[in-house]
Structures are given as C-alpha cells and as structure tokens.
Write a protein that holds these residues in place. Structure first.
Motif, PDB file in Angstrom:
ATOM      1  N   LEU A 244       0.792  -1.226   0.000  1.00  0.00           N
ATOM      2  CA  LEU A 244       0.000   0.000   0.000  1.00  0.00           C
ATOM      3  C   LEU A 244       0.825   1.278   0.000  1.00  0.00           C
ATOM      4  N   ARG A 245       1.981   1.281   0.637  1.00  0.00           N
ATOM      5  CA  ARG A 245       2.810   2.496   0.599  1.00  0.00           C
ATOM      6  C   ARG A 245       3.340   2.736  -0.826  1.00  0.00           C
ATOM      7  N   VAL A 246       3.670   1.637  -1.522  1.00  0.00           N
ATOM      8  CA  VAL A 246       4.096   1.769  -2.917  1.00  0.00           C
ATOM      9  C   VAL A 246       2.925   2.227  -3.779  1.00  0.00           C
ATOM     10  N   VAL A 247       1.767   1.607  -3.583  1.00  0.00           N
ATOM     11  CA  VAL A 247       0.581   1.977  -4.358  1.00  0.00           C
ATOM     12  C   VAL A 247       0.223   3.439  -4.108  1.00  0.00           C
ATOM     13  N   TRP A 248       0.392   3.886  -2.872  1.00  0.00           N
ATOM     14  CA  TRP A 248       0.098   5.296  -2.555  1.00  0.00           C
ATOM     15  C   TRP A 248       0.985   6.242  -3.367  1.00  0.00           C
ATOM     16  N   SER A 249       2.276   5.956  -3.428  1.00  0.00           N
ATOM     17  CA  SER A 249       3.175   6.836  -4.184  1.00  0.00           C
ATOM     18  C   SER A 249       2.853   6.794  -5.677  1.00  0.00           C
ATOM     19  N   LEU A 250       2.456   5.629  -6.185  1.00  0.00           N
ATOM     20  CA  LEU A 250       2.050   5.525  -7.586  1.00  0.00           C
ATOM     21  C   LEU A 250       0.787   6.338  -7.842  1.00  0.00           C
ATOM     22  N   MET A 251      -0.136   6.286  -6.889  1.00  0.00           N
ATOM     23  CA  MET A 251      -1.382   7.045  -7.002  1.00  0.00           C
ATOM     24  C   MET A 251      -1.100   8.548  -7.066  1.00  0.00           C
ATOM     25  N   ARG A 252      -0.181   9.026  -6.217  1.00  0.00           N
ATOM     26  CA  ARG A 252       0.148  10.452  -6.217  1.00  0.00           C
ATOM     27  C   ARG A 252       0.771  10.875  -7.541  1.00  0.00           C
TER      28      ARG A 252
END
Length: 310
Positions: A244-252
């Motif tokens: 989720l932390r990786v997905v969050w940065s991708l989302m941003r």
C-alpha cells in the motif's frame, strides 16, 4: 547436462555486454549463456558471432519480455537466471547458488546484490532481508531484492512468462507469480550480482507519457496479484497491506495527469485497509478527508504549477 542457463536480453549495449557475458562464464558449473539481441544497431550481433561460448538469438526490437520468452524456449539448464546486459554477476555466485539449490532442493535461491554507481564510482551492498511471508515480501512488505540475484529451477518457472502487458515491470509480475506458487527457498548470503546505475538509458528512468504508462502498469500488477490471491483464498490482511505504501506513491504520481483514475486508486487503497495511514503531512491528510481526493489534488497541482514544480 547444462547446470545453468543465463538469459541476457540486450539492445545496443555493446559497451557493457562483454563484461556481462564474461561474468557468467567464469564458473566451474556447466553454464550456457543465451544472449537475445533485440534488434541492436551498434554491432552487437556481429560481436556475438565471434563468441564461441555464447548462444545468440537475433529478433526484431519487440522488447525485453519477448526476448526472455524466446530464450526460455531453447534453454536447457536445470536452473536459470536472468541478467541485464549492463549488469554483471558476482564472482562465484553461479557455483555457490547452484550448490545451495541442489543441497536444499530449492526452487529458488534468493540473494542480495551490490549497487554500482558509474558517476560516483561507488559500490553499495544490499543484503538479503529474511521474511516469513515470501508473497507479502514480493508484494512490497519491506525490501525484496532483484530477481537477477536469484537462481530459479527451470521446471518450476516453466509456465510463468514475462508478460507483454507489463513491459515496464514484467520482472515484478513474474516474481509475484513465482511467489504465488510457494517455492522452496534457499538463501545465498553474499551479493549475487552487481546492478549498474548509469546515464545511458534504462527502462526505470522513464519520463513523460512513458512514465505514466509505467505507473499504470505497476498499479495493474498489484490489482492482478490481489485478484489471483483472492481467487485462491490467500489474500490475508497482511498481504493486502504489503504494497500500500508503494501503491500510494504511484497514485500520487498518477494524480498529476489523471486525477479520476487516481481517485479510484485512492478508494481502492482504503477498501483494502480502512486504517491505512498515508505517508504524507497531516495537513494534506486532513485536506483529503475534508475536501475529498479530487479537489485536494487539483489544489496541490495548481500550487505546484504556480511554484514552477514538475
């Protein structure tokens, strides 16, 4: 009998390919080096014709994933490893990992590696980190190393291709699929290869629309992996949280150009883990909660443009 097949896809890397090939041949094990020239125009094919210890394949420039698939069609080794043509293997890695694989009946021998910076001429060791859930690790829980550091039993990965759908991150999808098969692991405690950082172009250095496509592909990898885990009844809360932390940065990153798609990812993150604590300033987290994701991102992007930031 061939002990190890080393697969090296290459495109216009004659400046580094000889070093990569030589590092594979310095071994006591019986190794076949399969180099797939992906349509090079720098003399790579002509050089390969002069190398008696190399099995060379030439194809049009369809990309790394197709090159790897073609190489695996002819590979004969009991084990196989993948190596980029601008990197090289550490001394003794093939022999020692092969010994571990056979002694422990391993499907995959994992390891860390060394990171070499061309510009600074520095070498930094990244040692393997143990984890009691290999699937969670490959999804992003902590550091998962690089698959060029791993030795794979060829029969074990025979039905796992490098997929064209994820051309910018095909090795990540490959490793997640390997993890889903629950391999028997052995750990090699030394660095297995040297990853070279340079300024001559790598897929990881994408920009513009290519970066957007790569971001979307990475998000798609996680959605696909979660669907596979869900179908198998193995999507635990821990595994949901792992990337989720990786997905969050991708989302941003995606929000800079595609706010609607990024908003859908934002919702997905909180469906997976309603308690997820975003790695952002408290003021921004508050804005997400009070103004909503889309409005907040519009304000963030407007502020960035006013300040002249990319």
């Amino acid at each position: 009998m061939i002990d190890i097949s080393v697969v090296i896809p290459t495109y216009n890397r004659l400046w580094s390919l000889p070093n990569a090939v030589q590092s594979c041949l310095a071994t006591a094990a019986k190794v076949e080096v399969i180099v797939v020239d992906n349509g090079s125009t720098d003399g790579t094919w002509e050089w390969l014709q002069q190398q008696p210890g190399v099995r060379a394949i030439r194809m049009d420039n369809w990309g790394k994933d197709w090159a790897v698939v073609e190489a695996l069609k002819v590979a004969q080794g009991e084990y196989v490893r993948f190596l980029d043509s601008d990197d090289w293997l550490a001394e003794g890695a093939n022999d020692e990992q092969l010994r571990l694989a056979r002694n422990e009946a391993a499907d995959v021998v994992v390891a860390g590696y060394q990171d070499f910076d061309d510009a600074a001429n520095t070498l930094h060791a990244l040692t393997w980190v143990d984890c009691d859930d290999f699937i969670a690790q490959q999804l992003g829980e902590g550091w998962s190393s690089h698959y060029s550091a791993f030795l794979f039993r060829r029969d074990f990965i025979a039905d796992i291709p490098h997929r064209q759908d994820f051309a910018f991150i095909d090795d990540r999808m490959f490793m997640i699929e390997v993890a889903l098969k629950k391999p028997r692991l052995a750990v090699y405690r030394k660095p297995a290869f040297i990853h070279r950082r340079h300024g001559r172009g790598r897929l990881q250095d994408s920009r513009g629309i290519v970066k957007t496509v790569a971001t979307w592909q990475q998000l798609t990898v996680y959605r696909k992996a979660f669907a596979m885990l869900g179908a198998a009844g193995e999507l635990s809360p821990r595994r949901k949280r792992a990337p989720l932390r990786v997905v969050w940065s991708l989302m941003r990153e995606l929000a800079k150009t595609h706010p609607a798609e990024a908003a859908a990812v934002y919702d997905w993150i909180h469906e997976l883990d309603p308690t997820f604590a975003a790695p952002i300033r408290r003021s921004l987290a508050l804005a997400y909660r009070t103004l909503g994701f889309r409005r907040t991102e519009r304000l963030v992007n407007l502020r960035a443009r006013l300040l002249g930031r990319p």
